[in-house]
Design a protein around this motif. Sequence first.
Motif, PDB file in Angstrom:
ATOM      1  N   ASP A 158      29.719   5.420   2.820  1.00  0.00           N
ATOM      2  CA  ASP A 158      29.008   5.701   4.060  1.00  0.00           C
ATOM      3  C   ASP A 158      29.061   4.476   4.952  1.00  0.00           C
ATOM      4  O   ASP A 158      28.779   3.359   4.508  1.00  0.00           O
ATOM      5  N   VAL A 159      29.446   4.692   6.211  1.00  0.00           N
ATOM      6  CA  VAL A 159      29.563   3.610   7.191  1.00  0.00           C
ATOM      7  C   VAL A 159      28.575   3.881   8.318  1.00  0.00           C
ATOM      8  O   VAL A 159      28.488   5.013   8.811  1.00  0.00           O
TER       9      VAL A 159
ATOM     10  N   TRP B 279      28.100  -0.852   5.500  1.00  0.00           N
ATOM     11  CA  TRP B 279      28.619   0.212   4.654  1.00  0.00           C
ATOM     12  C   TRP B 279      28.047   0.130   3.260  1.00  0.00           C
ATOM     13  O   TRP B 279      27.653  -0.926   2.788  1.00  0.00           O
TER      14      TRP B 279
ATOM     15  N   GLN C 156      28.331   2.397  -0.752  1.00  0.00           N
ATOM     16  CA  GLN C 156      29.153   3.351  -1.484  1.00  0.00           C
ATOM     17  C   GLN C 156      28.481   3.752  -2.780  1.00  0.00           C
ATOM     18  O   GLN C 156      27.643   3.031  -3.316  1.00  0.00           O
TER      19      GLN C 156
ATOM     20  N   TYR D 219      29.833  -3.138  11.529  1.00  0.00           N
ATOM     21  CA  TYR D 219      29.299  -1.953  10.858  1.00  0.00           C
ATOM     22  C   TYR D 219      28.698  -2.364   9.524  1.00  0.00           C
ATOM     23  O   TYR D 219      28.971  -3.446   9.009  1.00  0.00           O
TER      24      TYR D 219
ATOM     25  N   VAL E 291      36.069  -1.178   3.290  1.00  0.00           N
ATOM     26  CA  VAL E 291      36.331   0.134   3.891  1.00  0.00           C
ATOM     27  C   VAL E 291      37.779   0.183   4.358  1.00  0.00           C
ATOM     28  O   VAL E 291      38.538   1.075   3.992  1.00  0.00           O
TER      29      VAL E 291
END
Length: 188
Positions: A37-38, A29, A31, A27, A114
């Motif tokens: 937000d991922v 990500w 911030q 993923y 995360v």
Amino acid sequence: MSDKELTPAEEAAARAKEKAEQDALPYKWTQTIGDVDVLITVPGNLKGRDLVVDIKKTSVTAGIKGQEPLLKGELAHAVKVDDSTWTLVSAPDGTKTIEIHLDKVNKLEWWPHVVKDAPKIDVTKIVPENSKLSDLDGETRGMVEKMMFDQRQKEMGLPSSDEQKKMDILKKFQEQHPEMDFSNAKIN
């Protein structure tokens, strides 16, 4: 990390290692100081019902039903579950992306990762997006400008605005009362 300064080459190597670790995650990500937000890319033929996304206050799970989750673990910090969301978005290349929005409980803290078992980023290297002072309401803007002024004064070894105000009051008082001896006064 130790307190010693890294050479430019060591710093570059540390950033390259960090980037490689982050790129290897299933993923992406990003911030801000207030949220994380991922983004997880999945095949374009999937629908929302084919996915498992579970956001809890201190953990998250996301992936395709019947498969090992692409994101699973204890969150770095707590989130507001009611303000956290996920959506499935179609991309122009035919894939789809699970977009997970996590609303941080503590809006004054950068996350190093995360989930806790993922590689960390060096949060001291984060350069926050500049918000314009003009975007702030009057009281907040005044407070931020005062903090910025006091920080600049401190860096130059000069008194803060509060210290300057006290010194000005004392000076005015001394001028109004020349008969008083302030030579042994301790000023805090």
